[in-house]
Design a protein around this motif. Structure first.
Motif, PDB file in Angstrom:
ATOM      1  N   PRO A 117     -16.909   9.419  -0.853  1.00 39.35           N
ATOM      2  CA  PRO A 117     -17.855   9.138  -1.932  1.00 39.35           C
ATOM      3  C   PRO A 117     -17.891   7.632  -2.189  1.00 39.35           C
ATOM      4  CG  PRO A 117     -15.810  10.076  -2.793  1.00 39.35           C
ATOM      5  CD  PRO A 117     -15.733  10.173  -1.298  1.00 39.35           C
ATOM      6  N   GLU A 133     -10.436   5.251  -0.512  1.00 45.20           N
ATOM      7  CA  GLU A 133     -11.470   5.519  -1.517  1.00 45.20           C
ATOM      8  C   GLU A 133     -11.625   4.401  -2.531  1.00 45.20           C
ATOM      9  OE1 GLU A 133     -11.106   9.269  -3.476  1.00 45.20           O
ATOM     10  OE2 GLU A 133     -11.359  10.407  -1.632  1.00 45.20           O
ATOM     11  N   ILE A 134     -10.571   3.601  -2.694  1.00 41.00           N
ATOM     12  CA  ILE A 134     -10.695   2.529  -3.685  1.00 41.00           C
ATOM     13  C   ILE A 134     -10.933   1.176  -3.022  1.00 41.00           C
ATOM     14  CG2 ILE A 134      -9.327   3.763  -5.416  1.00 41.00           C
ATOM     15  CD1 ILE A 134      -7.100   1.656  -4.740  1.00 41.00           C
ATOM     16  N   GLN A 183      -4.838   9.569   9.689  1.00 38.58           N
ATOM     17  CA  GLN A 183      -3.995  10.304   8.758  1.00 38.58           C
ATOM     18  C   GLN A 183      -4.632  10.404   7.383  1.00 38.58           C
ATOM     19  OE1 GLN A 183      -0.026  10.238   8.354  1.00 38.58           O
ATOM     20  NE2 GLN A 183       0.524   9.891  10.484  1.00 38.58           N
ATOM     21  N   GLY A 184      -4.625  11.584   6.866  1.00 46.99           N
ATOM     22  CA  GLY A 184      -5.196  11.809   5.539  1.00 46.99           C
ATOM     23  C   GLY A 184      -4.525  10.978   4.471  1.00 46.99           C
ATOM     24  N   ILE A 185      -3.296  10.539   4.744  1.00 42.54           N
ATOM     25  CA  ILE A 185      -2.530   9.844   3.712  1.00 42.54           C
ATOM     26  C   ILE A 185      -3.252   8.615   3.189  1.00 42.54           C
ATOM     27  CG2 ILE A 185      -1.208   8.370   5.288  1.00 42.54           C
ATOM     28  CD1 ILE A 185       1.197   8.806   3.497  1.00 42.54           C
ATOM     29  N   LYS A 186      -4.061   7.985   4.036  1.00 40.56           N
ATOM     30  CA  LYS A 186      -4.718   6.759   3.604  1.00 40.56           C
ATOM     31  C   LYS A 186      -6.001   7.046   2.832  1.00 40.56           C
ATOM     32  CE  LYS A 186      -1.812   3.941   5.501  1.00 40.56           C
ATOM     33  NZ  LYS A 186      -0.858   3.242   4.658  1.00 40.56           N
ATOM     34  N   ARG A 187      -6.377   8.298   2.770  1.00 39.06           N
ATOM     35  CA  ARG A 187      -7.658   8.622   2.168  1.00 39.06           C
ATOM     36  C   ARG A 187      -7.775   8.117   0.731  1.00 39.06           C
ATOM     37  NH1 ARG A 187     -11.212  14.123   1.650  1.00 39.06           N
ATOM     38  NH2 ARG A 187     -12.222  13.426  -0.244  1.00 39.06           N
ATOM     39  N   GLY A 220       0.785  -1.231   0.000  1.00 41.22           N
ATOM     40  CA  GLY A 220       0.000   0.000   0.000  1.00 41.22           C
ATOM     41  C   GLY A 220       0.814   1.277   0.000  1.00 41.22           C
ATOM     42  N   VAL A 221       1.258   1.713  -1.137  1.00 44.14           N
ATOM     43  CA  VAL A 221       1.993   2.971  -1.168  1.00 44.14           C
ATOM     44  C   VAL A 221       1.376   3.985  -2.112  1.00 44.14           C
ATOM     45  CG1 VAL A 221       4.231   2.138  -0.411  1.00 44.14           C
ATOM     46  CG2 VAL A 221       3.608   1.947  -2.809  1.00 44.14           C
ATOM     47  N   GLY A 222       0.073   3.892  -2.291  1.00 38.49           N
ATOM     48  CA  GLY A 222      -0.586   4.956  -3.040  1.00 38.49           C
ATOM     49  C   GLY A 222      -0.826   4.631  -4.495  1.00 38.49           C
TER      50      GLY A 222
END
Lengths: 333, 333
Positions: A228, A195-196, A187-191, A159-161
């Protein structure tokens, strides 16, 4: 003839007959950097795709290193194989570091019990510079596994984006693994990753205090409720699991099957597959177009001088590129 | 004429004269999805690049959301502007979520004191689908800022893996921001990011216990010592900072200047710039090649039917792509 001494036709026959070593060879051809190997592999795939196929279900498993991906995949895989009709392929992306070339994870040894099963096929693949992500050939490897009769395909990524964005383009369902109490939920980083996700597994619950598990679960659930919806008609669940004592493993597989049936009924499953095929087609077109261009003799002879002028700042990268491209193509009008 | 009613030549003159609104317009042209705007912007850039330029220093600032990037950039920016010859441009990448299109960060309001300085130019840029990363036009925006006389350019990105790899291709020095005691140092996930860091700032030390800061510092330092060197002759430092009480801010700027001088002397600074120019040139070539291809009338007329056949699984993505490309190009021999 392929380098293994098989013609694409006979290799395809063996893959379609479920021959594991033929499947392994075909994936190796796909992953090869050599374009003649890829052409052979595509010829094999074309033959395979001509045949009618059964249903398949492609599942992405993602999460930070240490989140427990391998043990969860083993436990989930054994759960999946409790249904006698299932055959399971696991494509485990080996997150080689881009710089050092080193590898963090091991190989099949990580999933010993699963690897010993006849109905399972486990394939570690180098991610070759694609930081923790899917290799560019992962989609093709999935299609080959399906041709060989594996109706469930698990794709493991780190999981690195960016890698989740690319795995999203090739699987039906994405399971995100999170450690309870890791603070990731805050942390927002995982947002972007959340989402997916189509489902979240809170892992290693046997090691965490019950209270921390409950807190994390509600934090993730409320974070999910603010995002969403990825698919209309589907709300991701947060499921606590332990690959050690088996908690939640059957629940995860049940959630996945429910997803399959909900999205099958509302038509989104099929629609998503079509979009993914289209994406794969377009990336193939770009790849072939560029390959044809770089094979152009005129381009090959003028490239080095222009590239040198750009490096020495005698020509800007923009006008250098324009000059090179216009030397072999008339401007469209 | 550009859409702002300036010819590329006169817009370039204004940019070169340091006109802030002209610089803003030129960056807007670059970021426009319309190719005629990009062509105009490249014409502006070409004019700008013809002129002799002074030295510049490009710095990437990266870290997870919440690591304190904006406040550090403001504090560091004010420190940099203590040297009267410096003019500072900040390209703050706005990490719009790929799915929701929402934006987490605000705008210049985040760096109010810096924004009020005449010698500073702050530009938030949408990352448009590039998850937390640099926009594909960031490199061009850097060149425009330099042409306008900004000798120090800070590029802010969010630390999600792939984006650091792309910012690496356009800056000289990368500062990684980490919170002390966040546990990040223990997770393999940061490894890929740490490998490209030229310095690490431990942020918000005013909020953390001194012991936790010291522990994190030594954990990062020992992690760094195990990694391969990014640049021969340079070992990244771990510097505790507080944007609130100013601790470490001058030290970071000093470290950056030392880097500039060490790599300037051993020739790696210049060599790295040449490599980056080469990368930009090659990505421009690919972009123009594909654009020319997709403008081909024959391709445009046959693409829809083949794409539909691929989506309906009547043709595989591989043979579909091959058929399309071969319809307009003879195979190289």
């Amino acid at each position: 003839m392929t380098r293994s001494g098989f013609s694409p036709g006979s290799l395809a026959e063996k893959v379609l007959a479920g021959d594991r070593s033929a499947l392994g060879r075909a994936i190796t051809l796909i992953e090869s950097g050599k374009s003649e190997h890829q052409e052979q592999a595509h010829a094999v795939l074309d033959r395979c795709l001509e045949r009618p196929r059964g249903d398949s279900f492609r599942i992405g498993i993602t999460g930070s290193p240490g989140a427990g991906k391998s043990t969860l995949i083993e436990a989930l895989g054994l759960e999946i194989l409790k249904e006698p009709r299932n055959r399971l392929a696991v494509l485990a992306i080996d997150p080689s570091s881009t710089r050092s070339g080193g590898s963090i994870l091991g190989d099949k040894a990580r999933m010993e019990r699963l690897a010993s099963r006849q109905e399972a096929f486990i394939r570690p693949s180098p991610s070759s510079g694609h930081l923790g992500g899917t290799s560019p050939r992962t989609h093709e490897a999935i299609l080959l596994c399906e041709a060989a009769g594996y109706n469930i395909v698990l794709v493991e990524t780190v999981g690195v984006g960016q890698s989740e964005i690319s795995v999203e383009a090739m699987v039906d369902y994405i399971l995100l693994l999170m450690l309870p109490g890791s603070g990731d939920e805050l942390q927002g980083i995982k947002r972007g990753i959340m989402e997916i996700a189509d489902g979240i597994a809170l892992t290693k619950t046997d090691e965490a205090p019950a209270k921390s598990v409950a807190n994390s679960r509600s934090a993730f659930a409320s974070a999910l409720s603010l995002l969403p919806k990825k698919h209309p008609g589907w709300s991701p669940s947060v499921i606590p699991v332990s690959s050690v004592n088996g908690e939640g493993i059957a629940g995860i597989w049940k959630d996945m099957r429910r997803f399959r049936s909900v999205l099958g009924e509302n038509g989104l499953f099929e629609e998503n597959r079509k979009k993914q095929l289209d994406k794969l087609f377009r990336s193939q077109v770009d790849e072939l177009l560029l390959k044809a261009f770089y094979a152009n003799a005129e381009l090959r002879s003028s490239l080095p001088a222009i590239a040198a002028a750009v490096r020495d700042e005698r020509v800007s990268p923009f006008s250098g590129a324009k000059r090179l491209v216009e030397s072999i193509i008339r401007s469209p009008r």
